[in-house]
Design a protein around this motif. Structure first.
Motif, PDB file in Angstrom:
ATOM      1  N   HIS A 103      -9.113   8.324   6.369  1.00  0.00           N
ATOM      2  CA  HIS A 103      -7.725   8.210   5.942  1.00  0.00           C
ATOM      3  C   HIS A 103      -6.928   9.481   6.253  1.00  0.00           C
ATOM      4  CE1 HIS A 103     -10.056  10.107   2.771  1.00  0.00           C
ATOM      5  NE2 HIS A 103      -8.956  10.687   2.361  1.00  0.00           N
ATOM      6  N   LYS A 157      -5.715  -0.503  -1.431  1.00  0.00           N
ATOM      7  CA  LYS A 157      -5.528  -1.112  -0.118  1.00  0.00           C
ATOM      8  C   LYS A 157      -4.862  -0.103   0.802  1.00  0.00           C
ATOM      9  CE  LYS A 157      -1.420  -3.235  -2.012  1.00  0.00           C
ATOM     10  NZ  LYS A 157      -0.744  -4.445  -2.398  1.00  0.00           N
ATOM     11  N   ARG A 158      -4.851  -0.469   2.107  1.00  0.00           N
ATOM     12  CA  ARG A 158      -4.307   0.449   3.110  1.00  0.00           C
ATOM     13  C   ARG A 158      -2.782   0.442   3.033  1.00  0.00           C
ATOM     14  NH1 ARG A 158      -7.849   0.277   8.515  1.00  0.00           N
ATOM     15  NH2 ARG A 158      -9.899   0.273   7.536  1.00  0.00           N
ATOM     16  N   ASN A 165      -8.780   2.190  13.708  1.00  0.00           N
ATOM     17  CA  ASN A 165      -8.656   3.613  13.396  1.00  0.00           C
ATOM     18  C   ASN A 165      -8.167   4.362  14.638  1.00  0.00           C
ATOM     19  OD1 ASN A 165      -9.196   6.343  13.102  1.00  0.00           O
ATOM     20  ND2 ASN A 165     -10.924   5.982  11.723  1.00  0.00           N
ATOM     21  N   ARG A 194      -1.781   8.297   7.829  1.00  0.00           N
ATOM     22  CA  ARG A 194      -3.138   7.750   7.820  1.00  0.00           C
ATOM     23  C   ARG A 194      -3.448   6.902   9.032  1.00  0.00           C
ATOM     24  NH1 ARG A 194      -3.315   6.863   1.273  1.00  0.00           N
ATOM     25  NH2 ARG A 194      -3.430   9.107   0.899  1.00  0.00           N
ATOM     26  N   ASN A 195      -2.431   6.383   9.694  1.00  0.00           N
ATOM     27  CA  ASN A 195      -2.689   5.604  10.901  1.00  0.00           C
ATOM     28  C   ASN A 195      -1.387   5.467  11.676  1.00  0.00           C
ATOM     29  OD1 ASN A 195      -4.099   4.192  12.827  1.00  0.00           O
ATOM     30  ND2 ASN A 195      -5.025   2.764  11.381  1.00  0.00           N
ATOM     31  N   TRP A 241     -10.289   2.957   3.907  1.00  0.00           N
ATOM     32  CA  TRP A 241      -9.844   3.144   5.290  1.00  0.00           C
ATOM     33  C   TRP A 241     -10.974   3.123   6.301  1.00  0.00           C
ATOM     34  CZ3 TRP A 241      -4.943   3.313   7.273  1.00  0.00           C
ATOM     35  CH2 TRP A 241      -3.901   3.319   6.334  1.00  0.00           C
ATOM     36  N   GLU A 245      -5.535  -4.358   8.278  1.00  0.00           N
ATOM     37  CA  GLU A 245      -6.986  -4.192   8.202  1.00  0.00           C
ATOM     38  C   GLU A 245      -7.586  -4.307   9.605  1.00  0.00           C
ATOM     39  OE1 GLU A 245      -8.804  -3.937   5.301  1.00  0.00           O
ATOM     40  OE2 GLU A 245      -6.923  -3.775   4.191  1.00  0.00           O
ATOM     41  N   SER A 273      -0.728  -1.377   5.702  1.00  0.00           N
ATOM     42  CA  SER A 273      -1.244  -1.079   7.036  1.00  0.00           C
ATOM     43  C   SER A 273      -2.366  -2.068   7.346  1.00  0.00           C
ATOM     44  CB  SER A 273      -1.775   0.357   7.060  1.00  0.00           C
ATOM     45  OG  SER A 273      -2.152   0.713   8.357  1.00  0.00           O
TER      46      SER A 273
END
Lengths: 332, 639
Positions: free
Chosen positions: B529, B560-561, B37, B115-116, B23, B581, B579
């Motif tokens: 993350h 991976k995200r 982010n 996480r996002n 992340w 990149e 999610s």
């Protein structure tokens, strides 16, 4: 309540000529009453809120320690009931205020039914064109930046704008109303108090919005009739050589391009009517006191006194400048 | 000597490191330009806002000095008009609305245990466009082309006849920038709150801050198109002579006011409702009890949001609209007092029935209540159509709007800043300097702005660059100047405290205040993350009911995200979502949009030609990336 408001007024040392707190007319008086009601009701609520907050802080004084274990969803029956009472109180207060507001609104509108004096006021960047009907002839009588009204009679002020939006506001007499290009607005004013009041543009209208004021004189009906008759007459003929010289400069020169002096060849329409400029209290829409020196300064350096004004500087030799100011002063 | 390495702890650390590396951003400039982010994006927003508040505050101080005595010549009318226009436009469009979005961009994923954001690249894009709006206003200012007609520029004054040049265009296009940015942020926040709540966080268990941001973002999506439309119409009037607002051409200048205020009034609540979320969170934590009347608070927020769209005409009572219609808007405007009063009651009741600890965040709440209620009550006065005719466009309104916006939104924001600062930085702010800043700001503000009510009642119109000594406004104006100066000093103390506490502050730990919501489960500062595992929630106050240990679920990818998507109402897990990149394309798309917006001030053809690079950059942004198939003949080599 009134004493409290008067105290607020004194706090600022206000001259009292431009404030809704010293009503001199029917409309302003009903608005002032509404303001008093508002102050009373809102003060009660503010005291209640602060009291509750203060009580909450006072109760907390014993346990300002940290680390108290949190309480999850405690039983709040008492508080829930209080919340209902509080909401009901707010609603009751609002009914009072909406009702008062509605009554005041009706008071503003009710004057419309009566026989009214018609006056037309047009906002310009940055001055006021004021037009009456001569009751004798029906002809338009024009002046600028000084409104005269008879006491006790409702005047319907027809508001217009020549360029951008302005707002007509004489707080001692009534609330403001916008002057919008392409729209016809009118405000009714019923003065109850003799004397001078001050009005000012209340909608931002460009560089000199700050210097767009006007005077209002409330006269007895007889004084008003005499004043209007005087305003309807053409300009006085120069009484002495200096004034005659001044008239030649004004009528034959740059001034006539923008200003009217009825009875002479000066017929410009862009600026204020100068036919009876000598009778007015102020110059340049309330910017200067109308004196001979003020007039000379204004003609020579308008951009220094009112930066951005549409009035261009007019360079005159000292003798001409003196003559012009004497002539204009004589135009009572 | 040393204890044997704990295999469980070592495995957990390796797990955390693996997630953090997936992340985190690339190092250096590339990472800076490509990051998606949410915490970095929000920090950029907030730094930009702090800088702009300083600049706009200096403008305010300059104006206050000009007005401190009658007939001063510090500023000529042009400079004064530019100053209040720049001050108002900056504070409304570039500070108040964006800072609330920034808080949401930072806080919403944390409060959701996520996480996002739902659309990370859109988050980056919204910041770049916001920055474009900032530059759109302030770069021309440095070049001497400053808008000079206030924060709402009414035609005909802003039309081509009375405002030649590009000052008005710059103002109008700055709005387009910030509103597109705000729409992007709002869509993002709505999708995140509705689809990314942790398992168990049903709508009924959603903290009030999330409700506030959900409602605010929905309001933004309804209100902002109106102002983008109206400023675009203004630009069209100026650029291609469309005559929307020209009476001689069949247009109407009042149409501008209707459209502007259809946005403008909801905007006040778009600024205020997030603040109610801050206040609720702070009151709950520092009173050590669940907030009283959670349901009432949610319903209040919703009813404010609905009412907000039915009372824009109260900005236009002096326009001369029909009186009966005005009375309707009077009643609708005053009705706001009911939900607002309910909110105030719930907060004070929570303090009253809790065991409050008056740390700086709760002090700010107290300052907020004392100040904002004055603004609310003066708002009831201006809501009355007849009385407003005496109050509007005077210093009474200047006082009212500052009481509402500073007292109602900025004070809670400062409290929220103190409250979540340890989470963001891992350090505590100094309480002593925090209290000093609080006293200076709240005291200075009230000293500076309360007299303005009286000035308005003494007939002082707003937006005047000077006044004569005969008006008698000198003394109170001097008091206002002194008060504002004190408040600005307090602001400097606040910022210095925040800045220096990054080094000098006491380490905070994950949950220094004992907060109840999920962001306090993450380490301070949160890793890239945010959370190692997805929390599972069974109440409104998960950190309090879990008894110290929070239930979590696992199953998101480590390589991976991935984020967890749940259902809208009940937050039942539905699927794992890839999610995005980091990417440079949001920045490039932002630059392409900027080129079009700036160009369209000068020629309508910019809209045609400018669309091409925008389309190209958006195509690249969304270019599908082929998933490497985990099965089939390539499998062995891929592993």
């Amino acid at each position: 309540m009134r004493r409290g408001l008067a105290f607020l007024l004194l706090l600022g040392g206000c001259a009292g000529q431009q404030t809704p707190l010293a009503p001199g007319g029917e409309q302003a008086a009903s608005l002032f009453t509404l303001f008093g009601l508002m102050m009373a009701v809102t003060s009660v609520f503010y005291v209640l809120v602060l009291g509750f907050l203060g009580w909450a802080a006072w109760r907390a004084r014993g346990h300002w320690s940290r680390g108290a274990a949190p309480v999850v969803e405690p039983d709040d029956v008492g508080l829930s009931r209080s919340l209902v009472v509080w909401a009901a109180l707010i609603i009751a207060g609002l009914f009072l205020l909406v009702g008062g507001s509605f009554v005041a609104e009706r008071a503003l509108a009710s004057a419309r039914a009566r026989e009214a004096l018609q006056v037309s006021v047009t906002g310009h960047q940055w001055w006021w064109r004021i037009q009456y009907r001569d009751p004798a002839t029906g002809a338009v009588v024009e002046t600028a930046n000084e409104l005269h009204l008879p006491v006790g009679r409702t005047a319907r002020i027809e508001l217009g704008a020549a360029d951008v939006i302005h707002s007509f506001w004489v707080p001692n007499l009534s609330g403001k109303l916008d002057m919008i290009p392409g729209r016809a607005n009118s405000v009714d004013i019923t003065p109850r108090q003799l004397g001078w009041f001050r009005g000012q543009c209340a909608e931002f209208c460009g560089a000199q919005h700050a210097h767009m004021a006007f005077s209002v004189k409330v006269d007895t009906p007889a004084e008003f009739a005499a004043w209007l008759a005087a305003q309807a007459r053409p300009a006085a003929t120069p009484a002495d050589a200096a004034a005659a010289r001044g008239q030649r400069v004004v009528v034959g020169g740059q001034c006539a391009m923008c200003h009217v002096i009825r009875g002479t060849a000066a017929g410009g329409r862009a600026g204020p009517d100068l036919t009876h400029i000598g009778s007015r209290r102020t110059l340049a829409a309330g910017t200067l006191v109308n004196t001979r020196g003020g007039m000379q300064g204004w003609i020579a350096h308008p951009q220094a006194i009112k930066p951005g004004t549409m009035m261009p500087p007019v360079a005159l030799d000292p003798a001409d400048a003196d003559a012009v100011s004497r002539y204009l002063e004589s135009l009572k | 000597m040393s204890t044997a390495p704990d295999p469980v702890a070592a495995a957990a650390a390796a797990y955390t490191d693996q997630l953090a590396s997936v992340w985190s951003d690339a190092p250096g400039l590339w990472g800076f330009l490509t990051t998606v982010n949410h915490k970095r994006i929000a920090a950029r927003y907030i730094l930009a806002v702090v800088a702009l508040m300083f600049l706009a505050g200096m403008l305010a101080l300059d104006m206050r000095l000009q007005l401190s005595q009658p007939n001063l010549n510090r500023m000529d009318p042009q400079l004064y008009n530019e100053s209040f226009s720049l001050h108002g436009s900056t504070m409304l469009f570039l500070v108040s609305v964006p800072v609330m979005e920034a808080m949401a961009i930072w806080l919403v994923p944390l409060m959701l245990g996520q996480r996002n954001l739902a659309f990370p690249r859109l988050g980056a894009f919204s910041f770049w466009l916001y920055l474009g709006g900032v530059l759109m206003l302030w770069v021309p200012h440095e070049l001497g082309i400053t808008p000079d007609l206030g924060w709402f520029e009414y035609p005909p004054l802003s039309g081509p006849t009375y405002s030649p040049g590009h000052r008005a265009d710059i103002w109008a296009q700055m709005i387009t920038f910030t509103e597109v940015a705000a729409l992007a942020a709002s869509v993002n926040i709505v999708a995140t709150i509705l689809k990314m709540r942790p398992p168990g966080m049903t709508l009924a268990r959603m903290p009030l801050f999330l409700w506030a941001m959900l409602i605010t973002s929905l309001m933004t999506m309804v209100a902002l198109p109106a102002v983008m439309l109206v400023t675009s119409m203004l630009i069209a009037d100026r650029l291609v002579s469309t005559h929307f607002f020209v009476p001689a051409g069949g247009g109407d200048p009042v149409l501008f006011q209707h459209l502007f205020w259809f946005f403008g009034h909801p905007e006040v609540y778009i600024i205020f409702i997030p603040a109610t979320g801050f206040v609720t969170a702070i009151v709950e934590t520092f009173s050590r009890r669940s907030v009283f009347g959670h349901t009432a608070l949610v319903l209040s927020v919703i009813s404010i949001a609905v009412l907000a769209f039915g009372l824009w005409v109260h900005h236009m009572f002096a326009v001369g609209l029909p009186r009966l219609g005005n009375d309707f808007y009077t009643a609708a405007s005053m009705a706001i007092a009911v939900p607002a009063g309910v909110q105030i009651f719930c907060w004070i009741a929570t303090i009253w029935s809790g065991r409050p600890r008056f740390a700086t965040p709760l002090l700010w709440v107290a300052g907020f209540i004392m100040t904002f209620v004055i603004g609310g009550l003066s708002g009831i006065m201006t809501a009355s159509a007849p009385l407003d005719l005496q109050l509007t466009d005077t210093y009474f309104i200047v006082a009212h709007l500052h009481y509402v916006l500073i007292g109602g939104a900025i004070f809670p924001l400062l409290g929220a800043f103190c409250y979540w600062y340890p989470k963001a930085t891992g350090r505590m702010m100094s309480e002593r300097w925090g209290v000093i800043a609080f006293l200076l700001i709240v005291g200075g503000f009230n000293l500076g702005f309360f007299p303005m009510h009286v000035l308005g009642l003494e007939g002082m119109p707003r937006r005047v660059y000077t006044y004569g000594p005969e008006m008698g406004w000198g003394t109170l104006n001097l008091v206002a100047t002194i008060g504002s100066t004190i408040a600005i000093l307090g602001g400097l103390v606040f910022v210095a405290n925040a800045f220096l506490s990054q080094w000098w502050g006491r380490p905070a730990g994950a949950n220094p205040w004992g907060g109840a919501t999920l962001e306090w489960a993450a380490p301070s500062p949160p890793p890239p993350h945010n959370f190692d595992h997805t929390p599972v929630v069974d109440s409104l106050t998960p950190m309090w009911t879990a008894g110290g240990t929070l239930n979590v679920m696992d199953g998101l990818g480590l390589e991976k995200r991935e984020v967890l998507i749940t259902s809208v109402i009940d937050a039942v897990p539905q699927y794992r979502q890839k999610s995005p990149e980091p990417s440079l394309w949001p920045l490039i798309a932002g630059l392409a949009v900027t080129m079009m917006f700036v160009g369209s001030i000068f020629t309508p053809w910019a809209i045609v030609w400018g669309a091409i690079p925008i389309a190209a950059s958006l195509t690249m942004w969304f270019w599908p990336q082929r998933e490497r198939r985990p099965s089939g003949p390539m499998r062995g080599r891929l592993r």
